[in-house]
Structures are given as C-alpha cells and as structure tokens.
Design a protein around this motif. Sequence first.
Motif, PDB file in Angstrom:
ATOM      1  N   GLY A 102      -6.710   6.761  -5.167  1.00 34.00           N
ATOM      2  CA  GLY A 102      -7.393   8.034  -5.350  1.00 34.00           C
ATOM      3  C   GLY A 102      -7.064   8.746  -6.644  1.00 34.00           C
ATOM      4  N   ARG A 103      -5.955   8.358  -7.260  1.00 31.35           N
ATOM      5  CA  ARG A 103      -5.539   8.992  -8.510  1.00 31.35           C
ATOM      6  C   ARG A 103      -5.216   7.912  -9.518  1.00 31.35           C
ATOM      7  NH1 ARG A 103      -0.611  10.143 -10.958  1.00 31.35           N
ATOM      8  NH2 ARG A 103      -0.551  12.021 -12.233  1.00 31.35           N
ATOM      9  N   THR A 104      -5.787   8.044 -10.701  1.00 22.40           N
ATOM     10  CA  THR A 104      -5.462   7.137 -11.793  1.00 22.40           C
ATOM     11  C   THR A 104      -5.071   7.966 -13.014  1.00 22.40           C
ATOM     12  OG1 THR A 104      -7.783   7.022 -12.484  1.00 22.40           O
ATOM     13  CG2 THR A 104      -6.988   5.288 -11.012  1.00 22.40           C
ATOM     14  N   TYR A 105      -4.294   7.353 -13.880  1.00 25.17           N
ATOM     15  CA  TYR A 105      -3.766   8.061 -15.051  1.00 25.17           C
ATOM     16  C   TYR A 105      -3.653   7.045 -16.178  1.00 25.17           C
ATOM     17  CZ  TYR A 105      -0.660  11.083 -17.772  1.00 25.17           C
ATOM     18  OH  TYR A 105      -0.113  11.870 -18.763  1.00 25.17           O
TER      19      TYR A 105
ATOM     20  N   VAL B  57       0.850   2.438 -19.928  1.00 25.50           N
ATOM     21  CA  VAL B  57      -0.558   2.124 -20.149  1.00 25.50           C
ATOM     22  C   VAL B  57      -1.438   2.819 -19.114  1.00 25.50           C
ATOM     23  CG1 VAL B  57      -2.283   0.288 -20.244  1.00 25.50           C
ATOM     24  CG2 VAL B  57       0.006  -0.097 -21.200  1.00 25.50           C
ATOM     25  N   ALA B  58      -1.177   2.568 -17.832  1.00 23.80           N
ATOM     26  CA  ALA B  58      -2.018   3.125 -16.772  1.00 23.80           C
ATOM     27  C   ALA B  58      -1.261   3.089 -15.459  1.00 23.80           C
ATOM     28  CB  ALA B  58      -3.318   2.324 -16.642  1.00 23.80           C
ATOM     29  N   ALA B  59      -1.659   3.960 -14.530  1.00 25.96           N
ATOM     30  CA  ALA B  59      -1.047   3.994 -13.208  1.00 25.96           C
ATOM     31  C   ALA B  59      -2.084   4.371 -12.164  1.00 25.96           C
ATOM     32  CB  ALA B  59       0.117   4.972 -13.181  1.00 25.96           C
ATOM     33  N   ILE B  60      -1.784   3.997 -10.915  1.00 26.60           N
ATOM     34  CA  ILE B  60      -2.707   4.272  -9.818  1.00 26.60           C
ATOM     35  C   ILE B  60      -1.900   4.618  -8.581  1.00 26.60           C
ATOM     36  CG2 ILE B  60      -2.847   1.816  -9.155  1.00 26.60           C
ATOM     37  CD1 ILE B  60      -5.864   2.327  -8.596  1.00 26.60           C
TER      38      ILE B  60
ATOM     39  N   SER C 212       0.811  -1.222   0.000  1.00 26.96           N
ATOM     40  CA  SER C 212       0.000   0.000   0.000  1.00 26.96           C
ATOM     41  C   SER C 212       0.843   1.271   0.000  1.00 26.96           C
ATOM     42  CB  SER C 212      -0.952   0.010   1.198  1.00 26.96           C
ATOM     43  OG  SER C 212      -0.222  -0.059   2.402  1.00 26.96           O
ATOM     44  N   ASN C 213       2.147   1.155   0.166  1.00 28.64           N
ATOM     45  CA  ASN C 213       3.011   2.334   0.095  1.00 28.64           C
ATOM     46  C   ASN C 213       3.348   2.739  -1.332  1.00 28.64           C
ATOM     47  OD1 ASN C 213       3.143   2.438   2.863  1.00 28.64           O
ATOM     48  ND2 ASN C 213       5.173   1.523   3.011  1.00 28.64           N
ATOM     49  N   TYR C 214       3.129   1.820  -2.274  1.00 29.16           N
ATOM     50  CA  TYR C 214       3.635   1.998  -3.619  1.00 29.16           C
ATOM     51  C   TYR C 214       2.560   2.442  -4.599  1.00 29.16           C
ATOM     52  CZ  TYR C 214       7.959  -0.289  -2.252  1.00 29.16           C
ATOM     53  OH  TYR C 214       9.152  -0.592  -1.645  1.00 29.16           O
ATOM     54  N   GLY C 215       2.957   3.346  -5.504  1.00 28.63           N
ATOM     55  CA  GLY C 215       2.167   3.564  -6.700  1.00 28.63           C
ATOM     56  C   GLY C 215       2.421   2.416  -7.657  1.00 28.63           C
ATOM     57  N   MET C 216       1.406   2.052  -8.416  1.00 26.76           N
ATOM     58  CA  MET C 216       1.508   0.916  -9.320  1.00 26.76           C
ATOM     59  C   MET C 216       1.202   1.339 -10.743  1.00 26.76           C
ATOM     60  SD  MET C 216       2.393  -1.529  -7.334  1.00 26.76           S
ATOM     61  CE  MET C 216       2.222  -2.904  -8.482  1.00 26.76           C
ATOM     62  N   GLY C 217       1.881   0.711 -11.668  1.00 28.99           N
ATOM     63  CA  GLY C 217       1.663   1.031 -13.069  1.00 28.99           C
ATOM     64  C   GLY C 217       1.626  -0.213 -13.926  1.00 28.99           C
ATOM     65  N   TRP C 218       0.994  -0.069 -15.069  1.00 25.89           N
ATOM     66  CA  TRP C 218       1.027  -1.097 -16.105  1.00 25.89           C
ATOM     67  C   TRP C 218       1.708  -0.491 -17.339  1.00 25.89           C
ATOM     68  CZ3 TRP C 218      -0.263  -6.140 -15.637  1.00 25.89           C
ATOM     69  CH2 TRP C 218      -1.072  -6.523 -14.558  1.00 25.89           C
TER      70      TRP C 218
END
Length: 124
Positions: A56-59, A48-51, A30-36
Amino acid sequence: QVQLVESGGGLVQAGGSLRLSCAASGRTFSNYGMGWFRQAPGKEHEFVAAISWNGGRTYYADSVKGRFTISRDNAKNTVYLQMNSLKPEDTAVYYCAAEPWGLGLSGEAEYDYWGQGTQVTVSS
C-alpha cells in the motif's frame, strides 16, 4: 531468519529495461517491509525503493522516481524492481532487504536481512 535471493541482473544498453526479482524464504514474508538498495564501485550503499508489507505504500529515491517501480507478490514471497529508461549511472550491485516494521523504510539501518546482490550494468 529470512533468506533473500536476487535475480534478473545483467547487461543492458542505456534506455533499456530490466526487472529484478527477490525471492524470500523463512519467516512470513508478508510481515516485512522490503527495500532495494544499490552500491556502485567506490560508492556507499544507496537507497533505491521500498514497499510496505501489503504494497500500500511505496517510496523511491529521487534519482529513480518515474523510471523504477517496486512491487510485491506475497503469495509468491517475491518482491520486484522494474527498471525502465536505464542510465549508465544506474550501474551497481542491487540488493534487496527486509525490515520487520512492515512500513517500507528508506533507512538502511532498519533492515535486518539482506540478499547477496545482483549486478546491473548499463552501457552508454
């Protein structure tokens, strides 16, 4: 260290759907931002995408906006990529990655940990 394992790839017809999963272990997920990210044959890695850490924030990349949805379940240490209305140009190896800022960033260089990838093939 964070270990990431993707699953859910496969062969699907154009217009179909797939859901990718990325299970994390090791440090507090839960400390990490995650991306594809994805990489098609002969092409560079593509965001592709990140969260963000709390969802609370997606891109999204413009190429997938409106078709793909990224989400996460911190209780299950898992991030998902729901892919709808798939196109042949979505064919690639899809990788999940973790970045320590927790922000959900689009830059590949921000990510410290990567999974081994899962193949997605979309037939026309």
